[in-house]
Design a protein around this motif. Structure first.
Motif: not given
Length: 397
Positions: A393-397, A338-342, A144-148, A263-268
């Motif tokens: 815009v936070i996210k648009a897909e 909307y969640p953002t990891l900082r 598995p890919v390491e995910w934050p 889609q969930i991008k790496l870091g989200e």
């Protein structure tokens, strides 16, 4: 010659000052430390945000008048058809900052386990050793890919032989009752699922949705969780076995955390809860990146009215920030966090969410819906999050 060169250099420098001295100094966009000249689009959005709200706004009581919306935003060539109910929204919603919890103990985990057995054991070391063994036996490409994750490196798991419960990172929880889960596994996906939001005809009267929610909230109360935001409920029943499969997110003063992601991008990070619930109790429950502790609340401005939101959407469509399909309906509107990891903090930002549920879009595609097939081929937006205060815009897909 040297004097002439210096004179020309000074004249050129003065000329530059004349040409540029009246220009406004560059401004920084929100959430950016890089200064750049503000674009005309940013200025237009800011003007809409700063403008006087119309009748579709919150009054002194704090609640915006809700109602239905069925209209094309933009043009036939590049537009978004929104056909949905507009929810009531408060005038002010704070941005929340969360950190990992500092009050979870082994005693709290025992309370969650709720074992009737005297022999409750800490099986953390055995569990980690087994995970390490399984990982070492995997091929490199299968690992598995390491995910934050949101939280720290802590982990503890307790077991009484039938039930297991764990805390991870002081933000995530798992619970399983092996006997109840085995019963659920016996019918899972072997019988057609019932989507409760669309059809509740086949649901047993003796095991209602409200009873299911009570069972779940009783368990969550151990973790001081008193409300949830449910995004999907499925029901299964066969041969006398019945259970609900629930997907949900945290909720703060009735405003839920976003749950719809293509889609969930790496870091989200996506705070998310899942559970299987039977009449006899919870068979399985997972709370991933879910249980942060609020450390800060900040008010950044008033929540945009939906009229302002549609005006802003028009500007984004005109500038091709994203494109739409004027015949493909977006059927849901909601105000969410909307969640953002900082770094080590999870920031929850109020956002207007305009979308069609992913499962509905997939069903449309599988049924041969030509409108949605065309929309997907064009890359038309189906899932849009706008900052509910700034309009960005936070996210648009």
């Amino acid at each position: 010659m040297e004097k002439r060169f210096l004179s020309l250099l000074m004249a050129g420098t003065l000329g530059i000052c004349v040409l540029t001295g009246c220009q406004k100094a560059p401004e920084a966009s929100a959430d950016s430390d890089v200064y750049h000249a503000k674009s005309s689009l940013e200025g237009e959005v800011e003007n809409i945000v700063a403008g006087e709200p119309d009748g579709n706004t919150a009054g002194a009581g704090g609640a915006m008048q809700d109602g239905s919306y069925d209209k094309l935003v933009g043009t036939e060539e590049n537009g978004i058809w929104i056909c949905a109910e507009v929810p009531a929204a408060p005038q002010i919603v704070s941005t929340l900052t969360l950190r990992e919890r500092d009050d979870w103990t082994v005693e709290k985990l025992k309370e969650l386990l709720d074992s009737e057995e005297a022999n409750v054991q800490d099986v953390t070391a055995e569990y980690l050793a087994q995970m390490e063994k399984e990982l070492s036996e995997m091929d490199e490409e299968d690992k598995p890919v390491e995910w934050p994750n949101f939280g720290d490196d802590s982990f503890v798991i307790l077991s009484d032989g039938q039930k297991e419960a764990s805390f991870r990172g002081n933000t995530s929880v798992s619970y399983v009752d092996e006997i109840l889960k085995k019963s659920c596994d016996a019918i899972y996906k072997k019988v057609p699922e019932i989507d409760v939001a669309r059809d509740n005809e086949g649901i047993s009267a003796k095991f209602s949705v409200s009873r299911m929610k009570d069972i779940l909230l009783e368990k969550l109360a151990v973790l001081d969780i008193m409300e949830i935001h449910i995004s999907r409920i499925l029901y299964y029943e066969l041969d006398g076995i019945a259970f609900y499969e629930l997907v949900f997110t945290p909720s703060y003063e009735t405003i839920g955390v976003a749950s719809e992601f293509g889609q969930i991008k790496l870091g989200e990070v996506q705070p998310r809860g899942t559970a299987w619930i039977t009449e006899d109790g919870i068979a399985m429950m997972r709370l991933d990146d879910y249980c942060g502790k609020i450390t800060e609340q900040s008010e950044n401005g008033e929540i945009l009215t939906f009229s302002q939101v549609t005006d802003i959407l028009e500007r984004y469509l005109e500038s091709n920030t994203f494109c739409g399909n004027s015949k493909a309906k977006l059927t849901q509107i909601e105000l969410v966090y909307y969640p953002t990891l900082r770094e080590s903090e999870l920031i929850l930002t109020p956002a207007w969410h305009i979308y069609i549920p992913l499962n509905e879009m997939i069903e449309a595609l599988e049924s041969g819906d030509k409108v949605w097939q065309e929309a997907v081929e064009e890359g038309a937006a189906w899932n849009i999050y706008l900052d509910a205060v700034t309009g960005e815009v936070i996210k648009a897909e």
